[in-house]
Design an enzyme around this catalytic site. Structure first.
Site, short mmCIF file in Angstrom:
data_model
loop_
_atom_site.label_atom_id
_atom_site.label_comp_id
_atom_site.label_asym_id
_atom_site.label_seq_id
_atom_site.Cartn_x
_atom_site.Cartn_y
_atom_site.Cartn_z
N ASP A 1 0.69 -0.80 -0.32
CA ASP A 1 0.36 -0.13 -0.21
C ASP A 1 1.00 1.52 0.03
O ASP A 1 1.93 1.14 0.34
CB ASP A 1 -1.38 -0.80 1.36
CG ASP A 1 -2.27 0.59 1.20
OD1 ASP A 1 -2.58 1.14 0.38
OD2 ASP A 1 -2.86 0.83 1.76
N GLY A 2 0.23 2.03 -0.63
CA GLY A 2 0.98 3.49 -0.36
C GLY A 2 1.51 4.42 -1.45
O GLY A 2 2.38 5.68 -1.62
N GLY B 1 0.72 5.45 -4.29
CA GLY B 1 -0.42 6.66 -4.55
C GLY B 1 0.66 8.02 -4.02
O GLY B 1 0.91 8.90 -3.88
N ARG B 2 -0.02 7.86 -2.28
CA ARG B 2 0.90 8.90 -1.39
C ARG B 2 2.60 9.03 -1.67
O ARG B 2 3.07 10.22 -1.87
CB ARG B 2 0.42 8.52 -0.24
CG ARG B 2 -0.59 8.38 0.56
CD ARG B 2 -0.37 7.65 1.73
NE ARG B 2 -1.62 6.25 1.67
CZ ARG B 2 -1.29 5.45 2.20
NH1 ARG B 2 -1.71 5.12 3.28
NH2 ARG B 2 -1.91 4.29 1.72
N TRP B 3 3.51 8.13 -2.34
CA TRP B 3 4.24 7.85 -2.51
C TRP B 3 4.60 9.00 -4.01
O TRP B 3 5.23 10.01 -3.30
CB TRP B 3 4.94 6.65 -3.15
CG TRP B 3 6.19 6.77 -3.39
CD1 TRP B 3 7.67 6.18 -2.00
CD2 TRP B 3 7.40 7.11 -4.33
NE1 TRP B 3 9.30 6.22 -2.72
CE2 TRP B 3 8.57 6.85 -3.99
CE3 TRP B 3 6.61 7.26 -5.40
CZ2 TRP B 3 9.57 6.70 -5.42
CZ3 TRP B 3 7.24 7.34 -6.51
CH2 TRP B 3 9.19 7.34 -6.38
N SER C 1 -6.36 -5.68 -6.32
CA SER C 1 -7.78 -6.36 -5.70
C SER C 1 -8.93 -6.08 -6.54
O SER C 1 -9.23 -5.72 -7.31
CB SER C 1 -7.78 -5.56 -4.29
OG SER C 1 -8.48 -4.20 -4.45
N GLU D 1 -11.33 -5.11 -6.01
CA GLU D 1 -12.29 -3.83 -5.76
C GLU D 1 -11.45 -3.04 -5.98
O GLU D 1 -12.25 -2.00 -6.78
CB GLU D 1 -11.70 -3.37 -3.70
CG GLU D 1 -13.39 -4.31 -3.30
CD GLU D 1 -12.54 -5.59 -2.80
OE1 GLU D 1 -11.03 -5.85 -2.78
OE2 GLU D 1 -13.72 -6.29 -2.10
N ASN D 2 -10.05 -3.04 -6.92
CA ASN D 2 -9.19 -1.94 -7.41
C ASN D 2 -9.30 -1.78 -8.72
O ASN D 2 -9.93 -0.96 -9.61
CB ASN D 2 -8.30 -2.63 -7.55
CG ASN D 2 -7.62 -2.79 -6.56
OD1 ASN D 2 -5.76 -2.91 -6.01
ND2 ASN D 2 -7.73 -1.25 -5.64
N ARG E 1 2.14 -5.19 5.73
CA ARG E 1 1.16 -3.74 5.49
C ARG E 1 1.68 -2.60 4.95
O ARG E 1 2.34 -2.32 6.67
CB ARG E 1 -0.02 -3.72 5.89
CG ARG E 1 -1.29 -2.84 5.07
CD ARG E 1 -2.44 -2.82 5.55
NE ARG E 1 -3.14 -1.93 3.74
CZ ARG E 1 -4.30 -1.82 4.35
NH1 ARG E 1 -5.21 -2.55 4.29
NH2 ARG E 1 -4.61 -0.61 3.42
N SER F 1 -7.99 -5.66 4.23
CA SER F 1 -8.84 -5.44 3.21
C SER F 1 -8.76 -6.70 2.33
O SER F 1 -8.86 -6.67 0.71
CB SER F 1 -7.84 -4.54 2.47
OG SER F 1 -7.28 -3.00 2.83
C1 FPP Z 1 -1.14 0.74 -3.42
O1 FPP Z 1 -1.30 1.42 -3.56
C2 FPP Z 1 -1.07 0.14 -4.73
C3 FPP Z 1 -1.35 -1.06 -5.24
C4 FPP Z 1 -3.57 -1.10 -5.48
C5 FPP Z 1 -0.97 -2.08 -6.60
C6 FPP Z 1 0.01 -2.81 -6.56
C7 FPP Z 1 0.71 -2.77 -7.72
C8 FPP Z 1 2.07 -2.30 -7.74
C9 FPP Z 1 3.29 -2.42 -6.47
C10 FPP Z 1 3.21 -2.61 -9.15
C11 FPP Z 1 2.42 -3.19 -9.68
C12 FPP Z 1 2.51 -4.58 -9.56
C13 FPP Z 1 3.47 -5.18 -10.00
C14 FPP Z 1 3.61 -6.96 -9.22
C15 FPP Z 1 5.02 -5.58 -11.33
P1 FPP Z 1 -2.40 3.05 -3.55
O2 FPP Z 1 -2.48 3.21 -4.97
O3 FPP Z 1 -3.76 2.27 -2.78
O4 FPP Z 1 -1.68 4.13 -2.75
P2 FPP Z 1 -2.76 4.91 -2.20
O5 FPP Z 1 -3.24 3.91 -0.72
O6 FPP Z 1 -1.12 5.82 -1.32
O7 FPP Z 1 -3.03 5.96 -2.93
#
Ligand code: FPP
Length: 253
Positions: free
Chosen positions: A33-34, A36-38, A78, A80-81, A201, A209
């Site tokens: 997770d994170g 987007g924030r990064w 997920s 939900e994504n 996490r 989640s």
């Molecule tokens: C959560 O961060 C991350 C995801 C929904 C996707 C995870 C995907 C990757 C790590 C990259 C691709 C994966 C592979 C296996 C190549 P978020 O977008 O929810 O972050 P936020 O909560 O800060 O908005």
């Protein structure tokens, strides 16, 4: 860019001085997770965070190899994504396809076996094809198993298992009394893998989640404030230090 990292490192080197004191779990599951924030912190588009997150995936697989962790399950997308804006869904699918295409030769070199769990039939055809190819290419590898949870939901998995059992019952292959934990586990997407010992996490959220609801029953949980793109080898070792301190009793005294 290689999975191989300095895997020629011994476990002791990979762990630092306190390797003897560290317990190494067989199976680690991670809610990444994170991203987007990064990206937001750097004034970048969200997809840049996902790209950096894909680099962390590569690094953490290398670390698992160096540390002797056998199974790594990553929550990559997920159920939900699918509800995120179409542009972000497309970017994640393209990134996944590129990752699979670019990294398969490195997975071969590093003996990494790829697996995937989830409702994979919902993935776009171009991603599904690349995924199937990478899974079959790496099928005989005997090193770390990288298990990607894609279009995955824990409740959906339990529903799918229940459907399978109902079908078997209707076909006269099983009775209600024969259904127990073991029979149920055998219907899960992870039937041939041990349950995770440790769930990590990133980015500080205190939620499951909808991840591996059945399999995480007795897992130790470590939450770190690090955002996924910042989660690298040292952060994994920190999580293992925390795990090592835990007394796993599985409900017993
Ligand atoms: C959560 O961060 C991350 C995801 C929904 C996707 C995870 C995907 C990757 C790590 C990259 C691709 C994966 C592979 C296996 C190549 P978020 O977008 O929810 O972050 P936020 O909560 O800060 O908005």
């Amino acid at each position: 860019m290689k999975f191989t990292l300095k895997k020629k490192k011994t476990n002791t080197e990979a762990l630092g001085n306190d390797s003897a004191e560290l317990k190494i779990p067989e199976h680690v599951a991670i809610i990444m997770d994170g991203n987007g924030r990064w990206a937001k912190k750097r004034g970048l588009p969200r997809v840049a965070g996902h790209r950096a997150g894909a680099d962390s995936v590569r690094k953490i697989v290398e670390s698992c190899d160096a540390l002797g962790i056998k199974f790594l399950t990553l929550y990559a997308f997920s159920s939900e994504n699918w509800n995120r804006p179409q542009k972000e869904v497309n970017a994640l699918m393209d990134l996944l396809e590129k990752f699979l295409k670019d990294k398969t030769p490195e997975m071969m070199e590093d003996n990494v076996k790829l697996r995937a769990i989830g409702r994979l039939d919902k993935l776009p055809e171009h991603v599904r094809a690349e995924l199937d190819k990478a899974i079959s290419t790496t099928a005989e590898n005997t090193g770390v198993t990288m298990n990607l949870a894609l279009s995955y939901g824990g409740r959906e998995e339990i529903v799918d298992a229940a459907k399978q059992l109902v079908r078997k019952a209707a076909a006269g292959e099983i009775t209600a009394d024969e259904v127990d934990n073991e029979v149920f586990s055998a219907q899960m997407y992870t039937a041939d893998m041990p349950d995770p010992d440790l769930l990590i996490r990133t980015s500080g959220e205190l939620r499951l989640s909808n991840f591996l609801l059945w399999q995480l029953s007795y897992a130790e949980i470590v939450i770190t404030d690090k955002l996924w793109p910042d989660f690298r080898h040292d952060a994994l070792v920190d999580a293992l230090r925390e795990y090592t301190k835990r007394d796993r009793r599985f409900g017993k005294l």
